[in-house]
Design a protein around this motif. Structure first.
Motif, PDB file in Angstrom:
ATOM      1  N   ARG A  59      11.413   4.598   9.587  1.00 49.74           N
ATOM      2  CA  ARG A  59      10.929   5.237   8.378  1.00 49.74           C
ATOM      3  C   ARG A  59      12.034   5.668   7.528  1.00 49.74           C
ATOM      4  O   ARG A  59      12.659   6.536   8.180  1.00 49.74           O
ATOM      5  CB  ARG A  59       9.812   5.979   8.835  1.00 49.74           C
ATOM      6  N   GLN A  95      10.317   0.082   6.624  1.00 49.93           N
ATOM      7  CA  GLN A  95      10.299  -0.002   8.018  1.00 49.93           C
ATOM      8  C   GLN A  95      10.250  -1.661   7.768  1.00 49.93           C
ATOM      9  O   GLN A  95      11.053  -2.301   8.940  1.00 49.93           O
ATOM     10  CB  GLN A  95       9.053   0.131   8.777  1.00 49.93           C
ATOM     11  N   PRO A 111       0.843  -1.130  -0.116  1.00 49.23           N
ATOM     12  CA  PRO A 111       0.013   0.003  -0.040  1.00 49.23           C
ATOM     13  C   PRO A 111       0.822   1.212   0.125  1.00 49.23           C
ATOM     14  O   PRO A 111       1.875   1.316   0.791  1.00 49.23           O
ATOM     15  CB  PRO A 111      -0.831  -0.096   1.269  1.00 49.23           C
ATOM     16  N   SER A 137       5.067   9.100   9.709  1.00 50.97           N
ATOM     17  CA  SER A 137       3.946   7.912   9.840  1.00 50.97           C
ATOM     18  C   SER A 137       2.665   8.705   9.288  1.00 50.97           C
ATOM     19  O   SER A 137       2.237   9.794   9.399  1.00 50.97           O
ATOM     20  CB  SER A 137       3.487   7.553  11.129  1.00 50.97           C
ATOM     21  N   ASN A 138       1.987   7.964   8.332  1.00 55.00           N
ATOM     22  CA  ASN A 138       0.642   8.201   8.110  1.00 55.00           C
ATOM     23  C   ASN A 138      -0.386   8.122   8.988  1.00 55.00           C
ATOM     24  O   ASN A 138      -1.714   8.729   8.666  1.00 55.00           O
ATOM     25  CB  ASN A 138       0.374   7.603   6.661  1.00 55.00           C
ATOM     26  N   TYR A 149       0.846   5.588   0.336  1.00 58.64           N
ATOM     27  CA  TYR A 149       0.213   6.812   0.614  1.00 58.64           C
ATOM     28  C   TYR A 149       1.135   7.591   0.714  1.00 58.64           C
ATOM     29  O   TYR A 149       1.998   7.680   1.952  1.00 58.64           O
ATOM     30  CB  TYR A 149      -0.633   6.484   1.884  1.00 58.64           C
ATOM     31  N   ALA A 158       5.507   0.079   2.388  1.00 57.43           N
ATOM     32  CA  ALA A 158       6.285   1.090   1.386  1.00 57.43           C
ATOM     33  C   ALA A 158       7.470   1.792   2.080  1.00 57.43           C
ATOM     34  O   ALA A 158       8.252   2.406   1.187  1.00 57.43           O
ATOM     35  CB  ALA A 158       5.438   1.825   0.543  1.00 57.43           C
ATOM     36  N   ASP A 159       7.597   2.100   3.375  1.00 56.26           N
ATOM     37  CA  ASP A 159       8.185   3.190   3.895  1.00 56.26           C
ATOM     38  C   ASP A 159       9.622   2.494   4.368  1.00 56.26           C
ATOM     39  O   ASP A 159      10.552   3.055   4.980  1.00 56.26           O
ATOM     40  CB  ASP A 159       7.781   3.801   4.946  1.00 56.26           C
ATOM     41  N   ASP A 219      -2.995   4.770  -2.604  1.00 55.08           N
ATOM     42  CA  ASP A 219      -4.095   4.978  -1.836  1.00 55.08           C
ATOM     43  C   ASP A 219      -4.446   6.569  -1.748  1.00 55.08           C
ATOM     44  O   ASP A 219      -4.571   7.096  -0.768  1.00 55.08           O
ATOM     45  CB  ASP A 219      -3.945   4.425  -0.280  1.00 55.08           C
ATOM     46  N   ARG A 227       4.421   4.731  20.430  1.00 56.34           N
ATOM     47  CA  ARG A 227       3.907   3.859  19.636  1.00 56.34           C
ATOM     48  C   ARG A 227       4.198   2.506  20.170  1.00 56.34           C
ATOM     49  O   ARG A 227       3.460   1.711  20.073  1.00 56.34           O
ATOM     50  CB  ARG A 227       4.586   4.049  18.115  1.00 56.34           C
ATOM     51  N   GLU A 248       4.330   8.474  -0.469  1.00 57.11           N
ATOM     52  CA  GLU A 248       5.676   7.907  -0.258  1.00 57.11           C
ATOM     53  C   GLU A 248       6.646   8.211  -1.333  1.00 57.11           C
ATOM     54  O   GLU A 248       7.585   7.470  -1.579  1.00 57.11           O
ATOM     55  CB  GLU A 248       5.544   6.234  -0.181  1.00 57.11           C
TER      56      GLU A 248
HETATM   57  N1  UDP Z   1      -0.602   3.590   3.916  1.00 53.42           N
HETATM   58  C1  UDP Z   1      -1.764   3.721   3.101  1.00 53.42           C
HETATM   59  N2  UDP Z   1      -2.903   4.569   3.382  1.00 53.42           N
HETATM   60  C2  UDP Z   1      -2.942   5.123   4.539  1.00 53.42           C
HETATM   61  C3  UDP Z   1      -1.904   4.977   5.534  1.00 53.42           C
HETATM   62  C4  UDP Z   1      -0.823   4.333   5.111  1.00 53.42           C
HETATM   63  O1  UDP Z   1      -1.736   2.880   2.091  1.00 53.42           O
HETATM   64  O2  UDP Z   1      -3.944   5.767   4.766  1.00 53.42           O
HETATM   65  C5  UDP Z   1       0.508   2.932   3.651  1.00 53.42           C
HETATM   66  C6  UDP Z   1       1.906   3.559   3.745  1.00 53.42           C
HETATM   67  O3  UDP Z   1       2.023   4.275   2.704  1.00 53.42           O
HETATM   68  C7  UDP Z   1       2.773   2.497   4.054  1.00 53.42           C
HETATM   69  C8  UDP Z   1       1.782   1.752   5.367  1.00 53.42           C
HETATM   70  O4  UDP Z   1       0.617   1.953   5.027  1.00 53.42           O
HETATM   71  O5  UDP Z   1       3.222   1.773   3.052  1.00 53.42           O
HETATM   72  C9  UDP Z   1       2.351   1.888   6.541  1.00 53.42           C
HETATM   73  O6  UDP Z   1       1.860   3.140   6.795  1.00 53.42           O
HETATM   74  P1  UDP Z   1       2.826   4.012   7.890  1.00 53.42           P
HETATM   75  O7  UDP Z   1       4.292   3.892   7.623  1.00 53.42           O
HETATM   76  O8  UDP Z   1       2.266   5.395   7.929  1.00 53.42           O
HETATM   77  O9  UDP Z   1       2.342   3.586   9.292  1.00 53.42           O
HETATM   78  P2  UDP Z   1       3.375   3.225  10.395  1.00 53.42           P
HETATM   79  O10 UDP Z   1       4.488   2.270  10.083  1.00 53.42           O
HETATM   80  O11 UDP Z   1       3.492   4.250  11.176  1.00 53.42           O
HETATM   81  O12 UDP Z   1       2.441   2.315  11.333  1.00 53.42           O
END
Ligand code: UDP
Ligand code: MG
Length: 314
Positions: A204, A103, A14, A209-210, A16, A100-101, A47, A136, A18
């Motif tokens: 990241r 992590q 996914p 973070s999204n 968003y 995608a980030d 997304d 987190r 990025e």
């Molecule tokens: N993502 C998405 N839609 C959203 C939020 C996040 O597709 O509304 C994707 C984002 O691009 C990434 C993954 O979900 O590939 C995880 O998001 P993020 O890194 O922001 O979350 P965290 O690692 O902080 O849980």
């Protein structure tokens, strides 16, 4: 979309906002997959990004049309919906999800596939040395604990999206038509013999973070209320106990006042007000909790289209 010839491996990502991560992701991911010597496809779901992510995905599709596919949502529907849309279209025998980030290091993918090859139908990653903020990490530990107590889902690290699924699990997820869903938990509920492996976790690569605080709360509501009605039952028990307690308190106050003739000065408005406020707050929590379940029912009943795709590539 082209005729569905099957491949051995599907990667689902996914995306968003990025744009800062995609070039590095491409540079690291494709060599890993090429090195596996299996037929594969990578399905990116954009997304509703507001940045240049879709242009970068388009360019990547041009560069590697043999293995790249893109789903472009018209708006932002959330990470799990983005994954769901890809699941409905993947052609692989084994399906791997990752963020995608960066992590989730792409270099860890072979570890998961090895486990699926060994016969496990669902392989969850758990993050070794998690690289997230203190808040987190600890909030997530707490939610893990609540989930463990309220549902039958056993998972070391529900938040880790680096996971591998066998074909039958994906089919079951798609058939379920779930709406407010937490994919790792849903997959677990369909799995016959799940396994877990430790995977590296990196900070990241770029961007932030999204997930807002609100987004995380929503996601975890999906996790707990989507898989059990335990919160409702705990609440009912708590409400019963507390109303029994308040009733006893009222009786006690009445007895002190009228049988023993005490508290003549203090008995009255304030005592009752305190009791009423307490009961009111209990009722308010109850209404919120019931609303959560009613809201879900409503969403299922009206069978709304879950997402809208603008365009697909590949
Ligand atoms: N993502 C998405 N839609 C959203 C939020 C996040 O597709 O509304 C994707 C984002 O691009 C990434 C993954 O979900 O590939 C995880 O998001 P993020 O890194 O922001 O979350 P965290 O690692 O902080 O849980
Ligand atoms: Mg992330």
């Amino acid at each position: 979309m082209s005729a569905p010839a099957s491949v051995q491996l599907s990667i689902v990502i996914p995306v968003y906002n990025e744009e800062a991560n995609l070039p590095t992701l491409f540079a690291r991911l494709y060599p890993v997959l090429d090195g596996l010597k299996r037929s594969y496809e990578i399905v990116f779901t954009n997304d509703g990004s507001a940045d240049r992510s879709i242009e970068l995905l388009r360019a990547q599709f041009k560069a590697r049309p043999d293995v790249t596919r893109v789903i472009d949502f018209n708006a932002n529907y959330g990470q799990h919906m983005a994954i769901m849309a890809a699941f409905e279209r993947v052609r692989g025998d084994v399906i791997v999800t990752l963020d995608a980030d960066l992590q989730n290091p792409p270099e860890e993918i072979p570890k998961l596939i090895e486990k699926v090859d060994a016969g496990f139908d669902y392989v969850g990653g758990f993050r070794i040395n998690r690289q997230d903020s203190f808040f987190r990490t600890y909030a997530s530990k707490l939610i893990n604990f609540v989930r463990e107590k309220t549902t039958s889902i056993q998972m070391t690290d529900q938040g880790c999206m680096l996971r591998a699924y066998s074909r039958p699990i994906i089919d079951a997820i798609v058939r379920s038509g779930a709406i407010n869903t937490f994919i790792p938990a849903l997959a677990y509920s369909f799995s016959g013999n799940p396994a877990e492996v430790g995977v590296k976790h990196e900070e990241r690569h770029a961007g932030v973070s999204n997930y807002s605080f609100y987004g995380l709360v929503r996601l975890n509501f999906d996790l707990i209320t989507g898989f059990s009605i335990a919160p409702l039952q705990y609440f009912t028990m708590f409400a019963m106990a507390s109303s029994a307690g308040s009733f006893a308190l009222v009786v006690l106050l009445l007895v002190r006042r009228f049988v023993f003739n005490l508290d003549r000065e203090t008995f009255g408005v304030f005592t009752l007000l305190a009791i009423v406020l307490f009961l009111l707050s209990v009722a308010m929590i109850g209404i919120g909790l019931i609303g959560e379940y009613v809201g879900r029912t409503y969403q299922v009943v009206r069978a709304r289209q879950r997402y809208h795709i603008k365009e697909t590539l590949g």
